[in-house]
Design a protein around this motif. Structure first.
Motif, PDB file in Angstrom:
ATOM      1  N   PHE A  89    -108.006 -19.228  14.765  1.00 54.70           N
ATOM      2  CA  PHE A  89    -107.222 -19.313  13.531  1.00 54.70           C
ATOM      3  C   PHE A  89    -107.919 -20.256  12.553  1.00 54.70           C
ATOM      4  O   PHE A  89    -108.404 -21.329  12.943  1.00 54.70           O
ATOM      5  CB  PHE A  89    -105.800 -19.804  13.821  1.00 54.70           C
ATOM      6  N   ALA A  97    -100.044 -24.817  14.985  1.00 53.80           N
ATOM      7  CA  ALA A  97    -101.005 -24.977  16.070  1.00 53.80           C
ATOM      8  C   ALA A  97    -100.410 -24.635  17.436  1.00 53.80           C
ATOM      9  O   ALA A  97    -101.059 -23.984  18.259  1.00 53.80           O
ATOM     10  CB  ALA A  97    -101.554 -26.404  16.081  1.00 53.80           C
ATOM     11  N   ALA A 100    -100.111 -20.978  17.809  1.00 53.40           N
ATOM     12  CA  ALA A 100    -101.436 -20.388  17.915  1.00 53.40           C
ATOM     13  C   ALA A 100    -101.969 -20.469  19.336  1.00 53.40           C
ATOM     14  O   ALA A 100    -102.499 -19.487  19.874  1.00 53.40           O
ATOM     15  CB  ALA A 100    -102.396 -21.087  16.945  1.00 53.40           C
ATOM     16  N   TYR A 108    -108.393 -23.724  16.528  1.00 54.51           N
ATOM     17  CA  TYR A 108    -107.513 -23.792  15.355  1.00 54.51           C
ATOM     18  C   TYR A 108    -108.228 -24.663  14.333  1.00 54.51           C
ATOM     19  O   TYR A 108    -108.273 -25.885  14.469  1.00 54.51           O
ATOM     20  CB  TYR A 108    -106.178 -24.399  15.780  1.00 54.51           C
TER      21      TYR A 108
END
Length: 283
Positions: A89, A97, A100, A108
């Protein structure tokens, strides 16, 4: 070497990301998609062509906030495939986060994207795929991130993954911890941290001024900061003893007040915490 798809609905940001990816010697091919529909079409075509096909994709570098489907939506859809590409990401927002990494993201990366931070994301993708970091500048690219970054094994032997316990940016001094927000690294004094909250493989550091998310488990901070007076009171919380304002015992439950926050204390930690606070008060 990696075959990459970058997805962002802001053309200048997409072009900048593609430029940085194409500059990395570990990236064989980097293509762009400006919306979710195009991204899904490209990934579907890649999966149909197979891992050795001309359209194969190893990693998708994915923005989160886009018109229509978000990057998180795309990641959820890709997770339904039998052999989906890896996800990194790339976003201006730190607040996603935990979601994710629940979606098994490799990394991230916060915008604005720094070349050395993107190089670290590429390194992690290479590690997870067991790819050799080929190219004349590969050692230099890895060196920009951490001086002790482990090498990656040959293509037939997957390299060991770097432990999650390592912070993305190393601490500058023992009394500080580095946190990253929007591409800016700040050094937060550990003495300013009141308590730590577990959020998956992340920890949120709470100070009087706000909070910061770091990619390091609470269990690791518990071990590192025990000598600094931090104690575990719950599987979700690590607290600085000196920051506890009140200890409350109500209806068989124990809690502490740290500033304006009230935190539950688990039964297994309650007695030890009471003893520590009593010793601190009488010491």
């Amino acid at each position: 070497m990696l075959r990459v798809l970058a997805v962002d609905d802001e053309k200048p940001l997409l072009e900048e990301l593609l430029y940085l990816l194409r500059s990395d010697p570990r990236v064989r091919r980097a293509e762009g998609a400006s919306d979710a529909t195009e991204a899904l079409r490209r990934v579907t075509r890649a999966l149909e062509s197979g891992p050795d096909g001309a359209d194969a994709i190893d990693v998708v570098f994915l923005d989160i906030h886009m018109a229509g489907l978000t990057g998180l939506d795309i990641a959820r859809l890709l997770a339904g495939f039998a052999r989906p590409p890896l996800i990194v990401f790339v976003t201006a927002h730190e607040g996603f986060a935990v979601q994710a990494f629940d979606l098994k993201a490799v990394d991230y990366v916060l915008k604005p994207v720094r070349p050395e931070r993107l190089a670290e994301a590429v390194r992690r993708a290479c590690e997870q795929l067991g790819r050799s970091e080929e190219g004349p500048a590969s050692a230099a690219a890895a060196g920009m991130v951490t001086a002790d970054a482990p090498g990656v094994g040959g293509p037939s032997v997957p390299a060991p993954r770097r432990p999650v316990a390592e912070v993305t940016v190393p601490d500058r001094a023992p009394d500080q911890i580095a946190v990253e927000l929007g591409g800016v690294t700040r050094f937060v004094p550990i003495a300013d941290i009141s308590y730590v909250e577990a959020q998956g493989d992340y920890a949120r550091l709470h100070t009087d001024e706000g909070s910061h998310l770091v990619r390091i488990p609470v269990s690791t901070l518990e071990e590192r900061w025990a000598a600094r007076g931090f104690v575990r009171i719950h599987r979700r919380h690590l607290v600085a003893l000196a920051r506890i304002d009140e200890l409350r015992l109500e209806a068989g439950t124990t809690s502490v007040r740290v500033g304006t926050a009230e935190l539950q204390v688990s039964r297994r930690h309650a007695r030890e915490l009471r003893d520590l606070l009593m010793r601190q008060a009488t010491g």
